[in-house]
Design a protein around this motif. Structure first.
Motif, PDB file in Angstrom:
ATOM      1  N   LEU A 136      41.227 -22.545  46.893  1.00  0.00           N
ATOM      2  CA  LEU A 136      41.269 -21.116  47.182  1.00  0.00           C
ATOM      3  C   LEU A 136      41.520 -20.876  48.665  1.00  0.00           C
ATOM      4  CD1 LEU A 136      40.880 -18.246  46.048  1.00  0.00           C
ATOM      5  CD2 LEU A 136      38.441 -18.483  46.519  1.00  0.00           C
ATOM      6  N   LEU A 137      40.862 -21.657  49.523  1.00  0.00           N
ATOM      7  CA  LEU A 137      41.079 -21.514  50.959  1.00  0.00           C
ATOM      8  C   LEU A 137      42.483 -21.960  51.357  1.00  0.00           C
ATOM      9  CD1 LEU A 137      37.612 -22.689  52.284  1.00  0.00           C
ATOM     10  CD2 LEU A 137      38.578 -20.401  52.480  1.00  0.00           C
ATOM     11  N   ASP A 138      42.991 -22.989  50.705  1.00  0.00           N
ATOM     12  CA  ASP A 138      44.369 -23.410  50.985  1.00  0.00           C
ATOM     13  C   ASP A 138      45.353 -22.307  50.612  1.00  0.00           C
ATOM     14  OD1 ASP A 138      43.766 -25.868  52.070  1.00  0.00           O
ATOM     15  OD2 ASP A 138      43.964 -26.955  50.182  1.00  0.00           O
ATOM     16  N   ALA A 139      45.113 -21.650  49.467  1.00  0.00           N
ATOM     17  CA  ALA A 139      46.003 -20.561  49.053  1.00  0.00           C
ATOM     18  C   ALA A 139      45.940 -19.405  50.045  1.00  0.00           C
ATOM     19  CB  ALA A 139      45.623 -20.086  47.649  1.00  0.00           C
ATOM     20  N   ALA A 140      44.731 -19.078  50.499  1.00  0.00           N
ATOM     21  CA  ALA A 140      44.588 -17.983  51.466  1.00  0.00           C
ATOM     22  C   ALA A 140      45.171 -18.356  52.819  1.00  0.00           C
ATOM     23  CB  ALA A 140      43.113 -17.619  51.612  1.00  0.00           C
ATOM     24  N   ARG A 141      45.128 -19.639  53.162  1.00  0.00           N
ATOM     25  CA  ARG A 141      45.711 -20.070  54.428  1.00  0.00           C
ATOM     26  C   ARG A 141      47.209 -19.798  54.460  1.00  0.00           C
ATOM     27  NH1 ARG A 141      46.660 -26.324  56.236  1.00  0.00           N
ATOM     28  NH2 ARG A 141      47.323 -25.937  58.391  1.00  0.00           N
ATOM     29  N   GLY A 142      47.887 -19.998  53.331  1.00  0.00           N
ATOM     30  CA  GLY A 142      49.333 -19.808  53.274  1.00  0.00           C
ATOM     31  C   GLY A 142      49.774 -18.381  53.043  1.00  0.00           C
ATOM     32  N   ARG A 143      48.840 -17.491  52.668  1.00  0.00           N
ATOM     33  CA  ARG A 143      49.217 -16.103  52.369  1.00  0.00           C
ATOM     34  C   ARG A 143      48.227 -15.159  53.029  1.00  0.00           C
ATOM     35  NH1 ARG A 143      50.261 -15.054  46.087  1.00  0.00           N
ATOM     36  NH2 ARG A 143      50.468 -12.962  46.984  1.00  0.00           N
ATOM     37  N   THR A 144      48.657 -14.518  54.102  1.00  0.00           N
ATOM     38  CA  THR A 144      47.757 -13.609  54.793  1.00  0.00           C
ATOM     39  C   THR A 144      47.389 -12.409  53.934  1.00  0.00           C
ATOM     40  OG1 THR A 144      49.675 -12.534  55.819  1.00  0.00           O
ATOM     41  CG2 THR A 144      48.589 -14.282  57.068  1.00  0.00           C
ATOM     42  N   ASP A 145      48.298 -11.982  53.033  1.00  0.00           N
ATOM     43  CA  ASP A 145      47.985 -10.840  52.183  1.00  0.00           C
ATOM     44  C   ASP A 145      46.872 -11.153  51.202  1.00  0.00           C
ATOM     45  OD1 ASP A 145      49.938 -12.616  50.880  1.00  0.00           O
ATOM     46  OD2 ASP A 145      49.878 -11.171  49.243  1.00  0.00           O
ATOM     47  N   LEU A 146      46.643 -12.434  50.945  1.00  0.00           N
ATOM     48  CA  LEU A 146      45.632 -12.850  49.980  1.00  0.00           C
ATOM     49  C   LEU A 146      44.250 -12.993  50.611  1.00  0.00           C
ATOM     50  CD1 LEU A 146      45.816 -13.697  46.942  1.00  0.00           C
ATOM     51  CD2 LEU A 146      45.914 -16.056  47.725  1.00  0.00           C
ATOM     52  N   ARG A 147      44.186 -13.067  51.920  1.00  0.00           N
ATOM     53  CA  ARG A 147      42.947 -13.472  52.587  1.00  0.00           C
ATOM     54  C   ARG A 147      41.762 -12.541  52.347  1.00  0.00           C
ATOM     55  NH1 ARG A 147      45.203 -15.880  58.364  1.00  0.00           N
ATOM     56  NH2 ARG A 147      46.385 -17.615  57.434  1.00  0.00           N
ATOM     57  N   PRO A 148      41.913 -11.219  52.499  1.00  0.00           N
ATOM     58  CA  PRO A 148      40.719 -10.375  52.314  1.00  0.00           C
ATOM     59  C   PRO A 148      40.065 -10.563  50.954  1.00  0.00           C
ATOM     60  CG  PRO A 148      42.477  -9.124  53.353  1.00  0.00           C
ATOM     61  CD  PRO A 148      43.080 -10.426  52.917  1.00  0.00           C
ATOM     62  N   ALA A 149      40.864 -10.513  49.873  1.00  0.00           N
ATOM     63  CA  ALA A 149      40.289 -10.657  48.535  1.00  0.00           C
ATOM     64  C   ALA A 149      39.783 -12.074  48.301  1.00  0.00           C
ATOM     65  CB  ALA A 149      41.330 -10.294  47.471  1.00  0.00           C
ATOM     66  N   ALA A 150      40.512 -13.077  48.801  1.00  0.00           N
ATOM     67  CA  ALA A 150      40.095 -14.461  48.592  1.00  0.00           C
ATOM     68  C   ALA A 150      38.786 -14.763  49.313  1.00  0.00           C
ATOM     69  CB  ALA A 150      41.195 -15.413  49.060  1.00  0.00           C
ATOM     70  N   LEU A 151      38.644 -14.285  50.537  1.00  0.00           N
ATOM     71  CA  LEU A 151      37.420 -14.550  51.287  1.00  0.00           C
ATOM     72  C   LEU A 151      36.233 -13.777  50.719  1.00  0.00           C
ATOM     73  CD1 LEU A 151      38.795 -14.625  54.932  1.00  0.00           C
ATOM     74  CD2 LEU A 151      38.180 -16.549  53.468  1.00  0.00           C
TER      75      LEU A 151
END
Length: 559
Positions: A136-151
């Motif tokens: 999940l952190l790897d996915a958020a690392r590659g996509r800034t748009d994903l970070r708020p929801a992923a974190l």
């Protein structure tokens, strides 16, 4: 000249370095101790290196044991249902392929489904299985748009992991305060200490948290160090006052109007203008009223639609017109209240000043100034001397800033208007901002009417402000417009953006309505070659995606 080998000396502190040098030079030029040049020299070098390795390791003194990391924090949220956990692992395992210009086929784009899955999981308050956190952190690392929801979904353990792996440090930067625990908001001493000694990100997080709970306490805390803060920090701290902005903030913001930083002054003026009862708003209203008025002498028209016989007798009456007299100078008082004196390149100074005055004046000013008319009646009035675009654009900005739905409706006009816009909206971007002041249901209804009247070619930006999933009328309008475009033989790739939005935003319950669109249609003579097959693939992918989204919601327990 005869070349001779140089033996390596006896073992010592620099023995390993000499062996490395021998290996770099080659054993025909340099040999290990007691070894003559020849075929046995390489083996002797490896043996010497092995012996030296053992000697070096045996001679190491034990180092002090590193401090063991603290245990990961507990995540008290309920665990994911097993089916949802398996679905998450599948979504995280999918990786986007290389971008190309070919067709996408009928398979759903799982990378676009992950943000939706996270949104539903966060709404349900679930905790992730620990074993998926690295992916999940790897996915958020590659996509800034994903970070708020992923974190948000990853929870406190994501920050714990981020402190152990430099690749995931973005999680610390993306979290206010870098993941530092904020003091209890009742602990005045700890709050004061963190505010005076903490890092900038920690102070921003503290101010935001305190502002959401006690706006006055946050403002008072900011005031204690305001004069000693850097200009860029003052700007960020001042921006935090947007949350919970109220009349009690006016004295502090009035003081900020005298700040030495132009950006701070402009932000303070913007915040004050969002308070219709503020002194700045009143001053701006006086200035704006001096520039805009009703002029009954601008035009005349026959009364042919009035009482019978009046037109025949030549009786006429004047039609009310808005007259504009833009400011001739930007005085110091205007500058103190946030009016920027220097106009951008290509913009006239007087129109630049006028726009700022009208934008900052309370919108209630205009009904009183312009004869008690409603916003819709005011917007419908003609404006003399080519000032309509400037005046209406300023009213658009004011309606967005003051969150005034009545003025937004007036400026948007009817969605079926022939010019594909309202009487005052000068761009799609402004229309999108005006729609943002309306309720989600009203936004969807207006955009649905716009699409029904004008199709999808200009609707993409407007669709972006509509709540997800789209309301039923909006979803039907989008599908109907896509179907019309398909039947007309339109170039299919020009609608790929809207089709992608539909995959993410259309209500999954609409999937059954689309079954009739899955067949390859007959192509008109003027259709793009292969367009029918593309449309069939696109609708098949849309249906498959909607049904997959429905399954995801069911797995997460969402009805």
């Amino acid at each position: 000249m005869t070349r001779t080998s140089t033996p390596v000396g006896a073992p010592g502190a620099d023995t390993w370095e000499r062996l490395v040098t021998t290996a770099l030079l080659g054993t025909d030029r340099r040999t290990p101790p007691g070894t003559a040049p020849g075929p046995d020299a390489p083996l002797a070098l490896l043996d010497a290196a092995a012996v030296e390795t053992v000697r070096r390791r045996a001679g190491l003194r034990p180092a002090r044991a590193a401090e063991r990391p603290q245990a990961a924090p507990e995540d008290t949220r309920p665990a994911l249902p097993p089916a949802a956990a398996r679905r998450l692992a599948m979504l995280l395992a999918d990786r986007p392929g290389p971008s190309g210009g070919g067709r996408r086929g009928t398979a759903p784009d799982l990378t676009e489904l992950l943000p939706q899955w996270l949104a539903v999981a966060n709404a349900g308050g679930f905790a992730p299985p620990p074993q998926v956190l690295p992916a999940l952190l790897d996915a958020a690392r590659g996509r800034t748009d994903l970070r708020p929801a992923a974190l948000e979904f990853a929870g406190p353990r994501a920050l714990w992991l981020a402190r152990l792996n430099p690749d995931w440090r973005f999680a610390l930067r993306a979290t206010p305060g870098g993941g530092a625990a904020l003091p209890h908001l009742e602990d005045d001493d700890r709050i004061r200490q963190l505010w005076e000694e903490g890092l900038f990100a920690e102070r921003v997080a503290l101010l935001s948290a305190l502002r959401s709970r006690d706006p006055a306490a946050a403002r008072d805390l900011l005031a204690t160090t305001w004069v000693t803060e850097r200009a860029e920090d003052r700007l960020m701290f001042l921006d935090s006052l947007r949350d919970g902005l109220g009349p009690d903030d006016e004295p502090f913001l009035e003081q900020a109007l005298a700040d030495r930083s132009r950006n701070v002054r402009a932000t303070a003026a913007e915040l004050l203008s969002a308070l219709p009862g503020s002194g700045l708003a009143a001053r701006m209203a006086v200035r704006a009223e001096a520039c805009v008025a009703i002029d009954h002498t601008q035009s005349a028209r026959p009364l042919g639609t009035g009482a019978p016989g009046e037109a025949a007798r030549g009786i006429t009456q004047t039609a009310p017109t808005i007259a504009v007299e833009a400011p001739h100078e930007c005085d110091p008082g205007m500058e103190r209240d946030g009016v920027l004196a220097k106009a951008p390149a290509g913009r006239g100074e007087r129109s630049w000043w006028l726009g700022q005055l009208v934008e900052a004046a309370p919108l209630g000013t205009w009904s009183r100034r312009l004869g008690g008319r409603t916003p819709r009646e005011i917007v419908a009035l003609p404006v003399a001397d080519g000032w309509q675009g400037e005046l209406h654009a300023a009213w658009c900005r004011a309606a967005v800033r003051q969150r005034d739905a009545a003025w937004s409706r007036a400026l948007l006009g009817e969605p079926s208007a022939p010019d594909a816009g309202g009487p005052g909206a000068v761009s799609l971007a402004e229309r999108a901002k005006l729609l943002g002041t309306l309720s989600s249901g009203e936004r969807a209804e207006w955009v649905a009417g716009f699409i029904s009247a004008h199709g999808l070619s200009e609707a993409f930006q407007l669709l972006g402000v509509c709540a997800v999933p789209w309301a039923a009328p909006l979803g039907r309008a989008v599908v109907d417009a896509l179907n019309i475009a398909r039947d007309a033989g339109s170039y299919p790739w020009s609608f790929s953006g809207v089709m992608g939005l539909a995959e993410r935003c259309l209500d999954p319950s609409e999937a059954s309505r689309l079954d009739a669109l899955l067949a390859v249609p007959d192509e008109p003579e003027n259709a793009s070659p292969g367009a029918g097959g593309y449309w069939a693939e696109a609708f098949q992918r849309l249906v498959t995606t909607l049904r997959l989204r429905a399954a995801m919601a069911e797995e997460l327990g969402v009805a």
